[in-house]
Scaffold this active site. Structure first.
Site, PDB file in Angstrom:
ATOM      1  N   TYR A 175       0.839  -1.199   0.000  1.00 10.66           N
ATOM      2  CA  TYR A 175       0.000   0.000   0.000  1.00 10.66           C
ATOM      3  C   TYR A 175       0.877   1.253   0.000  1.00 10.66           C
ATOM      4  O   TYR A 175       0.695   2.160  -0.794  1.00 10.66           O
ATOM      5  CB  TYR A 175      -0.908  -0.028   1.231  1.00 10.66           C
ATOM      6  CG  TYR A 175      -2.007   1.010   1.182  1.00 10.66           C
ATOM      7  CD1 TYR A 175      -3.108   0.839   0.364  1.00 10.66           C
ATOM      8  CD2 TYR A 175      -1.935   2.152   1.960  1.00 10.66           C
ATOM      9  CE1 TYR A 175      -4.116   1.781   0.306  1.00 10.66           C
ATOM     10  CE2 TYR A 175      -2.942   3.103   1.922  1.00 10.66           C
ATOM     11  CZ  TYR A 175      -4.027   2.915   1.096  1.00 10.66           C
ATOM     12  OH  TYR A 175      -5.012   3.864   1.046  1.00 10.66           O
ATOM     13  N   HIS A 199     -12.142   6.986   2.128  1.00  4.08           N
ATOM     14  CA  HIS A 199     -11.534   7.950   1.205  1.00  4.08           C
ATOM     15  C   HIS A 199     -12.049   7.834  -0.227  1.00  4.08           C
ATOM     16  O   HIS A 199     -11.802   8.730  -1.027  1.00  4.08           O
ATOM     17  CB  HIS A 199     -10.013   7.772   1.157  1.00  4.08           C
ATOM     18  CG  HIS A 199      -9.313   8.190   2.402  1.00  4.08           C
ATOM     19  ND1 HIS A 199      -9.618   9.340   3.085  1.00  4.08           N
ATOM     20  CD2 HIS A 199      -8.295   7.616   3.093  1.00  4.08           C
ATOM     21  CE1 HIS A 199      -8.816   9.449   4.129  1.00  4.08           C
ATOM     22  NE2 HIS A 199      -8.016   8.421   4.164  1.00  4.08           N
TER      23      HIS A 199
END
Ligand SMILES: *[C@@H]1O[C@H](CO)[C@@H](O)[C@H](O)[C@H]1NC(C)=O
Ligand SMILES: *[C@@H]1O[C@H](CO)[C@@H](O)[C@H](O)[C@H]1NC(C)=O
Ligand SMILES: *[C@@H]1O[C@H](CO)[C@@H](O)[C@H](O)[C@H]1NC(C)=O
Ligand SMILES: *[C@@H]1O[C@H](CO)[C@@H](O)[C@H](O)[C@H]1NC(C)=O
Length: 374
Positions: A330, A348
Site C-alpha cells: 500500500y 476515502h
C-alpha cells in the site's frame, strides 16, 4: 519476461478501470470519458498487442467506446509519459474556482492573532461535543503570518505514499522540483532512489507520535523524533490537530515537545483550523465527496494556490503495478511482505479520487506520474 509482465499489468489495469467505470456512486460525465481520445500513434508493437487483445476480449461485450479511449490514453501514458501536455489555461481556471471556496493562504494555518488563550476548538471529523482548549503554549507555537502568504513556486511535486513508488527510481526527478510536498512524515532517507529526499512541506498527523515515536515516552523516542525533525530543516510541518478528537492527547505531547525545544529546530510549524468544510465544498463540485478526502488530494488543493504547475507521484490506490503487473504494498515504506490494504477504500473513496485525478491529468491540469523514471 518483462513484456509478458507488462502486458499482464496493463490487462489487470484495464480490468480495474472497467470496474471503476462501473462503480455507480460516481456520476460519470459523458465529456470525461470521451475527452481527448488520443490513439497510440507511436504506441509500438507492445501497445498494439495490448489494444487488440483487450478489445477483442472485453471491449465488444462490455465496454462503451468512451471507456476504451480512456484505457488507451492511460496505457499510452505508461509507455511514454513525455506525451503529456500542460494546459496552463485549464490549471488557472481550476485555481480560480478553488479560490472561490477556500482562501488557501489564510486557511493554511491558524495564526497567533486569530486565536485566544482558552478558546475552544472543535474537530472537523468528530462530534461537536469534543473540544480542545487553546493553551498559552499552543498559541505560542502558532506562526504570526501564514508561511505561504505571497509564496509562489514554478513547478511543484506532490508525493503521495503509494507502493507504486517502490522501485520507480524517481528520486532524482523529484529532487528537481522547486517545491516538494509530502504526506504524513513519510520516510525518505532510505528510499531516496525512489522518492528523493527533498521536502519543503510535509503533513504531520499527531497520531504519528503514537505510531512511530512511542508517544515520546523514552529518551530514545524523543531523540529519534528530534533527529527526524532536524532533517526537515526549513520545511513546513503541517499539523492537522483539529480533524479528529482522538488527536487531543498526542497534540498536547507534541506541543510540550516543541515548547521544550524552542529555538533548536528550524522546521516551520503550521496548524490548520477547521478548514475541511471549505475544501470539501470545492471537491463536491467535481462529484468527489468521500467521508474524508485523502491527504494527497488535500495537498494538491493547497499546492494549487502556491504552484504554477503540479506533478503528482505516488498516487495509485491499487494493489498491483501497472508497469509490471507485480503486486504492490500500500505504502512505499511498508515492510516487505505487508499485504495491500483496502482499509481506507471506503472512507476515502480512493478509486473515485484516482479517476478524477486521471481526468485532470488528461485535461493537462496536472501531471500524474505512474511509470518508472529512467
Ligand atoms: C515519446 O513521445 C515524444 C513526444 O510525442 C516523442 O518525441 C518521443 O520520441 C517518444 N518516445 C518514445 C520512447 O516513444
Ligand atoms: C486548455 O484548457 C482550456 C480550458 O479548459 C480549453 O478550452 C482548451 O481547449 C485547452 N487547450 C488544449 C490545447 O487542450
Ligand atoms: C477558510 O476560508 C474560508 C473561505 O475563504 C473562510 O470563510 C474561513 O474563515 C477560513 N477559515 C480559516 C480557519 O482560516
Ligand atoms: C526545498 O527544500 C530543499 C531541501 O530539501 C531546499 O534546498 C530548498 O531551498 C527548498 N525550497 C524552497 C522553495 O523552500
Amino acid at each position: 519476461m518483462v513484456r509478458i509482465a507488462s502486458a499482464v499489468g496493463l490487462v489487470m489495469f484495464s480490468v480495474a478501470l472497467l470496474i471503476l467505470s462501473l462503480i455507480s456512486y460516481v456520476s460519470i460525465k459523458k465529456d470525461f470519458l470521451i475527452s481527448t481520445p488520443r490513439y497510440g500513434v507511436n504506441g509500438g508493437p507492445r501497445m498494439y498487442m495490448f489494444h487488440a487483445g483487450f478489445r477483442s476480449q472485453l471491449a465488444m461485450k462490455y465496454l462503451d467506446p468512451a471507456f476504451s479511449s480512456l484505457t488507451n490514453i492511460l496505457s499510452e501514458d505508461l509507455q511514454n509519459s513525455s506525451k503529456w501536455r500542460y494546459n496552463s489555461t485549464a490549471f488557472q481556471q481550476q485555481r480560480q474556482s478553488i479560490a472561490q471556496y477556500i482562501d488557501i493562504p489564510h486557511n493554511f494555518t491558524l495564526i497567533r492573532e486569530s486565536v485566544k488563550i482558552g478558546q475552544l476548538m472543535h474537530y472537523d471529523y468528530s462530534s461537536h461535543k469534543y473540544v480542545y482548549s487553546i493553551s498559552e503554549n499552543f498559541r505560542s507555537l502558532l506562526p504570526e503570518v501564514s508561511p505561504i502568504l505571497n509564496k509562489h513556486y514554478n513547478v511543484c511535486a506532490v508525493v503521495g505514499n503509494s507502493g507504486i513508488l517502490t522501485g520507480s527510481r524517481c528520486g532524482a526527478q523529484i529532487e528537481k522540483f522547486d517545491f516538494v510536498f509530502r504526506c504524513n512524515f513519510a520516510p525518505t532517507e532510505i528510499f531516496k532512489k525512489d522518492v528523493g529526499r527533498r521536502t519543503n512541506m510535509t503533513t504531520f498527523n499527531p497520531s504519528i507520535l503514537e505510531k512511530y515515536y512511542n508517544n515520546l515516552l523514552t529518551v530514545q523516542d524523543r531523540n529519534n523524533f528530534f533527529l527526524s525533525l532536524k532533517k526537515l530543516d526549513g520545511a513546513i510541518l503541517w499539523i492537522p490537530a483539529f480533524f479528529f478528537h482522538t488527536s487531543a492527547t498526542v497534540t498536547r505531547t507534541l506541543v510540550d515537545f516543541f515548547v521544550e525545544h524552542r529555538g533548536q529546530l528550524k522546521v516551520q510549524l503550521a496548524w490548520p483550523g477547521n478548514i475541511m468544510q471549505y475544501i470539501n465544498n470545492y471537491w463536491k463540485t467535481k462529484q468527489l465527496s468521500p467521508k474524508r478526502l485523502s491527504t494527497g488530494i488535500l495537498m494538491y488543493t493547497l499546492a494549487s494556490s502556491m504552484c504554477d504547475q503540479i506533478h503528482l507521484y505516488g498516487f495509485w490506490p491499487f494493489g498491483w503495478d501497472p508497469n509490471t503487473g507485480n503486486e504492490l504494498p500500500y505504502h512505499y515504506y511498508d515492510k516487505k511482505g505487508t499485504k495491500f490494504t483496502t482499509k481506507w477504500q471506503e472512507s476515502h473513496q480512493l478509486p473515485a479520487e484516482f479517476k478524477l485525478l486521471y481526468k485532470m491529468h488528461s485535461d493537462g491540469v496536472l501531471k500524474l506520474s505512474l511509470s518508472h523514471c529512467a
